[in-house]
Structure formats: C-alpha cells, structure tokens
Design an enzyme around this catalytic site. Structure first.
Site, PDB file in Angstrom:
ATOM      1  N   SER A   1      34.848  40.348  41.927  1.00 30.31           N
ATOM      2  CA  SER A   1      36.239  39.950  42.163  1.00 30.31           C
ATOM      3  C   SER A   1      36.825  40.351  43.500  1.00 30.31           C
ATOM      4  O   SER A   1      37.903  39.881  43.850  1.00 30.31           O
ATOM      5  CB  SER A   1      37.138  40.480  41.041  1.00 30.31           C
TER       6      SER A   1
ATOM      7  N   SER B   1      38.764  37.483  41.154  1.00 26.54           N
ATOM      8  CA  SER B   1      40.165  37.501  40.765  1.00 26.54           C
ATOM      9  C   SER B   1      41.074  38.173  41.788  1.00 26.54           C
ATOM     10  O   SER B   1      42.273  38.305  41.554  1.00 26.54           O
ATOM     11  CB  SER B   1      40.289  38.228  39.414  1.00 26.54           C
TER      12      SER B   1
ATOM     13  N   LYS C   1      46.806  44.495  44.408  1.00 24.49           N
ATOM     14  CA  LYS C   1      46.504  43.504  43.378  1.00 24.49           C
ATOM     15  C   LYS C   1      47.328  43.777  42.130  1.00 24.49           C
ATOM     16  O   LYS C   1      47.447  44.922  41.691  1.00 24.49           O
ATOM     17  CB  LYS C   1      45.015  43.537  43.069  1.00 24.49           C
TER      18      LYS C   1
END
Length: 463
Positions: free
Chosen positions: A179, A155, A80
C-alpha cells in the site's frame, strides 16, 4: 522571498534546512503548500481533510521558537487517514467514522510533531485501507496526477498524489500488501516500507503481527532517510520494535543484485515485464545484475490465509453489526477469513517460515533483491478491482498484489524507486529489497541510482 512554485518544489530535507537557517519561515512554507492544495486538490482528491488553521497555528509556534524544534522543524507533512491524529478528524475512509476525532496521536504522528513537522492534512484511503482504487463513500477517487482518468493505487494513493503534485514534500502511509509501494510506482515517487517494528505501533492489538507497517512517501531518498531517523526508535510496548537490529555496514562499491520479475509465482503483466527488463539494464551500469529469486512456492496461498485471518479478527464485528454501511470490497475481505481453521493458519505460518529462510539464503550471495513495485500499470478509476492480467483471470481480487505482498510476508525492508521512462510512458517503479535492519544500505544505494542513473521523480504536467 522564494516563490510559491519553488517552495513547493523543494524537498523536505531542503525545506528543513532553509527554515532552520531563517531563509524561509514556516508560515510561508505552509501557506505555499495550502495554496497548492487549493489549486490542485479539487481535481486530484488527495486529501480527506485539510488542517489549514491548525497548520497555521503550528507554523506560528515554529517561527516563534528560539531554535529549531527538531529535524523536521516547520516542514508540512500529510498523514494517511488510517492513522490517528489528535484533534483532527480520522475517518479510516469509512462513513462509520466520519465524525471521529481522536483524543491522542498515534505514536508515529506524535514523533513527527515532536520533530517539528506540521500536519497539513489527512490523505485519502479506501475504506479501512482495503481497495485497489483510492476511493470511499466520503472522498475520491484520488486521481493519478500523470493521467487523471487513472488510479493512484491503493491504499496510500492520497499520500502518493499529494507528494507527486507538490501539495506536501513528505507523506505518511501504511503498507500491508503493497500500500505504499503500488501508489509510489503509479505516481513516480519514492517510498520506504521499513523492517516491521522499525516504526513502532505500541497500540496494535496483535503485537507480533508483522504484515502491516507504517511507511513514508517522498520525492527524494534523503527525505525518507530523514523521516525514518525521526520515527524509527523502538518502543517497549511493541514487541517487534525491541528485536529490530540496525545493520549499517556499507554495500560493495559495485553491489551484487538479484533480480526477479515475479518471484517465480506472481502474475505480472507483459508490459510491466518489459519495463522491468529495461530498468534492470539501467541498473547494470552500477551493479552486477543476476536473475535469481528465493523459493516462493505457496506464497500466494500463504498470504491470502494470513491476511484473511487478520482482517476477520479485526473487523468481523463490524460485518455483523454494520454490514449495510460497508463497501463491497471490505465485506469481501472480512468474509474471506470466516472459514479458516487454526490448522489453516498454522500451516500458513509454517510455509511463511520456509519462505523467510529462502530469502535469507539468497542474501548470503546478493546485496539486494530487485523486483517490480507493481504487477500492472495504472488502470482507469472506474474499474474497482484487477480481476485479470493479460486476459488470464486471477483467483482473488488481491492476487495482483502478489509481487509486493510476498515481501510483506517475510518482513524485509523495501525501498521503491521510479524507473527511468520515456516522455509518454506512465510511471513505473522497482522494489529494492534488503535484509531486515538494512534500511541505511537501501538509502545509500537508492541515492546513488537516483543521482547517477535517473531513477528519480518527474513532475506531472498539471495546470
């Protein structure tokens, strides 16, 4: 030689075993996944950066090694783009950092590399991880592989889509209020949000902050257990990791499961409640299922206060100096903490303690607690925030995450699993929660319902 299609369909655990035995080379595995990215990512926008040449060099090193480097020898992974990778652009989803190339890896990345994993690229995220839709001024939106008009969730949506579409078998994520869990639910993959400190963050400025953790997404529970074994050792510079106690005791053959659609306080859509009820019926084939929940009164207000204070502390200077370059979502998040007092913060901590103890009491009479992994099903990418559920307005843009952020508040580990679904139904996942340190128990139960009850990933129908 195994075909590209089958190579990209293999799990990280199977790939690691095949590469170690010489049945596959790391180079052919990397090339197959790079080709999959080339075919699919223009449509899906899962990656901020693809590290093709770096991955090829790493694969060459793996293939030349006389023995496997580690448990993830030659396996491609995605990271990420909130997490630092040495020599590889790390933007945090922000134009402010579009040219930022860290000199050092975050510890979780360093441990993956030492285990032989190959960093295939950086996956998309909203700016600084704040946003219900996985998009920013540099990339996105990351599109749901089951319906490209819909969101992949925030996210860690880039990581979820990369895994769901076979662009990597395993991807890293971070989880503050849901997330890794929300994208896992939306994209039909499994995820782990471990006990805070299990994956250390020794460079974190607020060392005792347990709201945010590293996590992982995959298509198979075995992969989550494997990667946690690689990344999960303590570090003396993370005070939370020093206190993590592993509990490897097995659960009962027929476990006791407390189930709650909403923790008594979270707004949850009617269609999610129906899907969750069906999932609980399926779980009843393997467990004693009893409706029950800890006392979470005040949890939503508590999380709002703590989250706002942390964000204002971390990003307040950016708001003062670079406001025009920030997204509206980030601005709202920072401003939400500006008026909090020390008394507000400590009152929130007091309430969090009471909720934690209520969770502990529940686990004196249950092996697991199960709840929905999202309060809504995926919505169109054009809608930036969830402002209402079933026509009832939410007080703030983060309240739709209450069903996940309540668990963040108390720091219990969570395994997210896809629920069984009909052919034309959108993906939906459940959270399986255990006491701190009980990840091995989560993996054992998750593996059982994955293999026996159909709580498992399905491939999206992509070209």
């Amino acid at each position: 030689m195994t075909s590209d299609r089958s190579v990209c369909d293999l799990t990280a655990t199977v790939l690691a075993r095949a590469i170690a035995k010489g049945e596959l080379s790391s180079r052919e595995v990397v090339e197959a996944h790079l080709e999959r990215i080339a075919h699919r990512d223009a449509q899906l926008a899962a990656f901020m950066t693809v590290n093709a040449e770096g991955a090829r060099r790493a694969a060459q090193i793996c293939d030349a090694a006389p023995a496997p480097i580690g448990l993830l020898h030659g396996v491609p992974v995605g990271i990420k783009d909130l997490t630092d990778t040495a020599g590889l652009a790390t933007t945090y989803g922000s134009v402010l950092f579009r040219d930022h190339v860290p000199a050092e890896d975050d510890l979780v990345v360093a441990r993956l590399r030492r285990a032989g994993a190959i960093i295939l690229g950086k996956t998309n995220t909203p700016e600084f991880g704040f946003g219900a839709v996985c998009t920013n001024k540099l990339c996105g939106p990351t599109r749901n592989p089951f319906d490209s008009a819909l969101t992949s969730g925030g996210s860690s949506g880039g990581s979820a889509v990369a895994v769901a579409a076979g662009m990597v078998p395993l991807a890293h994520g971070t989880d503050f209020g849901g997330s890794v869990r929300t994208p896992a639910s939306f994209c039909d993959v499994v995820s782990i949000r471990p006990t805070p400190g299990r994956i250390p963050s020794p460079y974190r400025p607020l060392g005792w902050d347990m709201l945010a953790t590293h996590g992982f997404l995959a298509r198979d529970v075995d992969d989550l257990e494997l990667v946690l074994s690689v990344c999960g050792a303590g570090d003396p510079n993370d005070p939370l990791s020093v206190g993590v106690v592993t509990d490897d005791r097995p659960f009962a053959r027929r476990p006791r499961i407390a189930v709650t659609p909403d923790f008594g306080v979270a707004p949850v859509a009617r269609d999610v409640r129906a899907r969750f009820a069906a999932a609980c019926e399926a779980l009843a084939a393997a467990a004693d299922v009893v409706p029950s929940a800890p006392d979470c009164g005040g949890a939503i207000e508590t999380f709002r206060a703590l989250r706002a204070a942390h964000i204002a502390n971390s990003y307040g200077e950016l708001l003062r100096t670079r406001r025009a370059e920030l997204t509206p979502t980030v601005i709202w998040n920072i401003e939400a903490g500006a008026k909090l007092s020390a008394e507000d913060y400590l009152n929130a901590e007091r309430r969090r303690t009471a909720i934690y103890r209520s969770f502990r009491e529940l686990f004196s009479r249950a092996d697991f607690l199960v709840a929905p992994a999202a309060s809504v099903l995926p919505w169109p990418n054009e809608i930036s925030d969830v402002t209402a559920i079933d026509g009832a307005a939410l007080e703030t843009p983060i309240d739709y995450l209450a069903v996940t952020f309540i668990v963040s508040l108390v720091g219990f580990p969570v395994l997210t699993m896809p629920a069984p679904r009909g052919e034309n139904e959108l993906p939906f996942g459940i959270q399986i929660i255990a006491p701190p340190g009980c990840e091995s128990r989560l993996f054992a139960f998750g593996r059982a319902i994955q293999n026996e009850l159909g709580f498992s990933h399905r491939w999206p129908k992509l070209p």
